[in-house]
Design a protein around this motif. Structure first.
Motif, PDB file in Angstrom:
ATOM      1  N   PHE A  74      -8.646  -0.384  -3.267  1.00  0.00           N
ATOM      2  CA  PHE A  74      -8.557   0.932  -2.639  1.00  0.00           C
ATOM      3  C   PHE A  74      -7.787   1.905  -3.524  1.00  0.00           C
ATOM      4  CE2 PHE A  74      -8.845  -1.972   1.018  1.00  0.00           C
ATOM      5  CZ  PHE A  74      -9.870  -1.379   1.743  1.00  0.00           C
ATOM      6  N   PRO A  75      -8.287   3.126  -3.699  1.00  0.00           N
ATOM      7  CA  PRO A  75      -7.485   4.182  -4.320  1.00  0.00           C
ATOM      8  C   PRO A  75      -6.593   4.774  -3.220  1.00  0.00           C
ATOM      9  CG  PRO A  75      -9.680   5.004  -3.849  1.00  0.00           C
ATOM     10  CD  PRO A  75      -9.652   3.557  -3.413  1.00  0.00           C
ATOM     11  N   VAL A  76      -5.301   4.619  -3.344  1.00  0.00           N
ATOM     12  CA  VAL A  76      -4.372   4.967  -2.261  1.00  0.00           C
ATOM     13  C   VAL A  76      -3.571   6.219  -2.593  1.00  0.00           C
ATOM     14  CG1 VAL A  76      -2.412   4.157  -0.882  1.00  0.00           C
ATOM     15  CG2 VAL A  76      -4.178   2.532  -1.613  1.00  0.00           C
ATOM     16  N   GLU A  77      -3.688   7.209  -1.751  1.00  0.00           N
ATOM     17  CA  GLU A  77      -2.770   8.349  -1.745  1.00  0.00           C
ATOM     18  C   GLU A  77      -1.625   7.937  -0.838  1.00  0.00           C
ATOM     19  OE1 GLU A  77      -2.918  11.235  -3.397  1.00  0.00           O
ATOM     20  OE2 GLU A  77      -4.875  10.836  -4.286  1.00  0.00           O
ATOM     21  N   ALA A  78      -0.410   8.245  -1.213  1.00  0.00           N
ATOM     22  CA  ALA A  78       0.724   7.783  -0.418  1.00  0.00           C
ATOM     23  C   ALA A  78       1.844   8.815  -0.417  1.00  0.00           C
ATOM     24  CB  ALA A  78       1.249   6.450  -0.962  1.00  0.00           C
ATOM     25  N   GLN A  79       2.694   8.679   0.580  1.00  0.00           N
ATOM     26  CA  GLN A  79       3.903   9.501   0.644  1.00  0.00           C
ATOM     27  C   GLN A  79       5.057   8.614   1.091  1.00  0.00           C
ATOM     28  OE1 GLN A  79       3.682  13.184   2.744  1.00  0.00           O
ATOM     29  NE2 GLN A  79       5.809  13.672   2.336  1.00  0.00           N
ATOM     30  N   CYS A  80       6.101   8.600   0.270  1.00  0.00           N
ATOM     31  CA  CYS A  80       7.307   7.837   0.592  1.00  0.00           C
ATOM     32  C   CYS A  80       7.980   8.494   1.796  1.00  0.00           C
ATOM     33  CB  CYS A  80       8.240   7.823  -0.618  1.00  0.00           C
ATOM     34  SG  CYS A  80       9.697   6.786  -0.420  1.00  0.00           S
ATOM     35  N   ASN A  81       8.209   7.722   2.854  1.00  0.00           N
ATOM     36  CA  ASN A  81       8.835   8.288   4.046  1.00  0.00           C
ATOM     37  C   ASN A  81      10.128   7.586   4.447  1.00  0.00           C
ATOM     38  OD1 ASN A  81       7.706   5.970   5.135  1.00  0.00           O
ATOM     39  ND2 ASN A  81       6.076   7.054   6.194  1.00  0.00           N
TER      40      ASN A  81
END
Length: 166
Positions: A74-81
């Motif tokens: 999977f190509p994953v867009e992410a945001q550290c929360n």
């Protein structure tokens, strides 16, 4: 021992998939593990299932940082929360919301890590992930379980990398 903090909508048992992996090892501390996990660009050096990490010029993860990587196909867009470095009185915590695909192929995850020192010169590394969406439901019934096996590889590689520099 401490536990993962779950955001609303990602509590285990109420999502399509959940994976939990943990190791407790002697001879390392949270300060040995932290640089290998918080500097996401290092992940591919010890975890073969991560690639093309892009941090938008940041050297390490931090709260609110958007980043990209590829894992489990999977190509994953992410945001550290969640980003809390370990200290004498609290465990280290890193978590991110990641997403890939749209519509029927949409996958949403909350991946969290807890790194805590234990008595006797031991460190506990816990990683847990909840997933939502049709791809998550398919991963939940796959055998062998790709999430459990992949995350165990991540933990084992993380410990090996930390031991080399501790």
């Amino acid at each position: 021992m401490n536990e993962i903090f779950w955001p609303e909508g990602f509590v285990p048992g109420f999502t399509e998939n959940f994976a939990s992996n943990e190791v407790i090892v002697a001879g390392l501390g949270a300060v040995d593990i932290w640089p290998w996990l918080s500097h996401a660009a290092r992940w591919p050096s010890y975890y073969a299932n991560s690639a093309n990490v892009q941090l938008n010029c940041a050297e390490q993860l931090h709260d609110g940082l958007r980043f990209y990587f590829e894992t489990f196909g999977f190509p994953v867009e992410a945001q550290c929360n969640e980003y809390v470095p370990p200290s004498d009185d609290q465990p280290g915590r890193i978590a991110w919301h990641g997403w890939a695909g749209e519509g029927e192929t949409r996958l949403d995850v909350h991946h969290a890590w807890l790194i805590e020192d234990l008595p006797g010169g031991r460190v506990r590394i816990l990683t847990q992930e909840t997933q939502k969406g049709k791809p998550a439901a398919e991963l939940a019934v796959a055998r062998p379980n790709p999430m459990i096996n992949g995350h165990q590889d991540w933990l084992d590689g993380l410990v090996r990398a930390a031991r080399k520099t501790a």
